[in-house]
Design an enzyme around this catalytic site. Structure first.
Site, short mmCIF file in Angstrom:
data_model
loop_
_atom_site.label_atom_id
_atom_site.label_comp_id
_atom_site.label_asym_id
_atom_site.label_seq_id
_atom_site.Cartn_x
_atom_site.Cartn_y
_atom_site.Cartn_z
N HIS A 125 -49.64 -36.84 6.11
CA HIS A 125 -49.77 -35.59 6.15
C HIS A 125 -51.10 -35.06 5.48
O HIS A 125 -51.77 -34.09 6.07
CB HIS A 125 -48.57 -34.79 6.28
CG HIS A 125 -47.61 -34.79 7.36
ND1 HIS A 125 -46.68 -35.90 7.27
CD2 HIS A 125 -47.67 -34.12 8.33
CE1 HIS A 125 -45.96 -36.07 8.39
NE2 HIS A 125 -46.44 -35.03 9.10
N HIS A 182 -40.51 -48.18 0.84
CA HIS A 182 -40.85 -47.38 -0.23
C HIS A 182 -39.77 -46.27 -0.55
O HIS A 182 -38.98 -46.14 -1.64
CB HIS A 182 -42.19 -46.76 -0.47
CG HIS A 182 -42.67 -46.24 -1.50
ND1 HIS A 182 -42.02 -44.92 -1.93
CD2 HIS A 182 -43.33 -46.46 -2.59
CE1 HIS A 182 -42.66 -44.63 -3.21
NE2 HIS A 182 -43.26 -45.71 -3.47
N GLU A 212 -36.83 -45.68 -3.42
CA GLU A 212 -36.86 -44.29 -3.94
C GLU A 212 -35.87 -43.34 -2.98
O GLU A 212 -35.92 -42.14 -3.62
CB GLU A 212 -38.11 -43.71 -4.04
CG GLU A 212 -38.91 -44.62 -5.42
CD GLU A 212 -40.35 -44.09 -5.50
OE1 GLU A 212 -40.83 -43.08 -4.90
OE2 GLU A 212 -41.02 -44.74 -6.45
N HIS A 244 -44.38 -52.63 -6.49
CA HIS A 244 -43.00 -52.62 -6.24
C HIS A 244 -42.64 -53.75 -5.75
O HIS A 244 -41.36 -54.16 -6.19
CB HIS A 244 -42.63 -51.43 -5.02
CG HIS A 244 -42.79 -50.06 -5.39
ND1 HIS A 244 -42.22 -49.41 -6.39
CD2 HIS A 244 -43.66 -48.95 -5.13
CE1 HIS A 244 -42.34 -48.21 -6.65
NE2 HIS A 244 -43.51 -47.82 -5.73
CO CO Z 1 -43.91 -46.06 -5.59
#
Ligand code: CO
Length: 298
Positions: A125, A182, A212, A244
């Site tokens: 966005h 993620h 997350e 990650h």
């Molecule tokens: Co991250």
């Protein structure tokens, strides 16, 4: 202020505007010759601070170049944290706004911006907002078209499920796959659940979890157990196998997914290959770029 003074101000303002409006067409006649159209492509990745992970982004870039011969392809990193981090190591990457203004300065008039993100969350966005701002800027681009992330429409979700399954290792009974997304608090996080459903329609031993957000690894552990999975293949559900994937997923620390799975009696097998390095999946990002380029035509 007295009302006659207000009226006087208003009429002065009106006259000024009127004379500007009348002057504009003649200014345009003298200086406003439309620039020659010049097309470019900007790929926007979240970015990575892991040098070995850059190959996945480079590979997407060369596929974009191959799909549009002669059209210059530029790259930007949407994460300021990553840009700042690698700048300290002497690697300079542009933000989407910087890359677009550089392209405007170089005379590009039409740019297709393709998001290399997995889901249409905050990063995506922000690209839309940046593109809108650049499009409206004097001497900016005349047209900017933005391509959707990998997991956007219901059709994307199905296509991604097929493509991901096509790239998975051959598995015997008792082997499962966990894809590490993620995750975000953005409403687009729902894309992970949608992908999970699309995968389960085709293969019940493939799971989606996120670092997350939801679903978490804890959320899927009971189902892994119920299925009698012993070996669990771990793969990043991200364009690159970056920080990650290397640490939170495959790392040696006690709280990595590999360690947690081991402590629960599973045998984890991590694959450090980002989705961008999986040709069947990379193709879907390029298909979205094709749509974005088409968007420049109308
Ligand atoms: Co991250």
């Amino acid at each position: 202020m007295r009302s006659s003074a207000v009226r006087a101000l208003w009429s002065a303002a009106f006259l000024t505007l009127l004379s500007l409006a009348l002057a504009l067409p003649c200014l345009a006649g003298e200086h406003g010759k439309a620039a020659e159209p010049k097309r470019g492509i900007l790929l926007v990745s979240f970015g990575t601070s892991v040098p070995e992970a850059v190959a996945a982004i480079d590979s997407l870039k060369s596929q974009a170049e191959a799909a549009f011969p002669g059209v210059p392809v530029r790259l930007a990193y949407s994460s300021k944290i990553i840009r700042d981090k690698i700048a300290g190591e002497g690697i300079k990457k542009s933000s989407p706004a910087q890359a677009l203004s550089d392209m405007a300065a170089e005379g590009f008039t039409e740019v297709a911006v393709q998001s290399l993100h997995a889901i249409p969350g905050h990063e995506f966005h922000d690209i839309i907002a940046t593109a809108k701002a650049m499009e409206g800027m004097p001497k900016g681009m005349s047209k900017i078209s933005v391509g959707l992330p990998l997991l956007s429409t219901p059709h994307d979700i199905d296509a991604a499920a097929e493509a991901i399954l096509a790239t998975l290792p051959k598995r015997a009974k008792g082997e499962a796959v966990v894809l590490m997304g993620h995750g975000t608090e953005h409403p687009a996080n729902a894309a992970y659940a949608a992908l999970q459903l699309a995968l389960w329609k085709r293969d019940q031993s493939v799971f989606v979890a996120t670092v997350e957000s939801s679903p978490s690894l804890e959320d899927i552990l009971p189902a892994l157990k119920r299925q009698g999975a012993r070996t669990v293949h771990l793969l990043p559900l991200m364009s690159v196998a970056g920080d990650h994937a290397r640490n939170d997923m495959a790392g040696d620390e006690d709280d990595s997914w590999a360690s947690i799975l081991k402590s629960k009696g599973f045998t984890p097998k991590a694959q450090l290959t980002g989705l961008g390095s999986r040709p069947a999946v990379a193709k879907l990002w390029i298909a979205h770029l094709q749509d974005a380029v088409k968007g420049l035509d109308h």
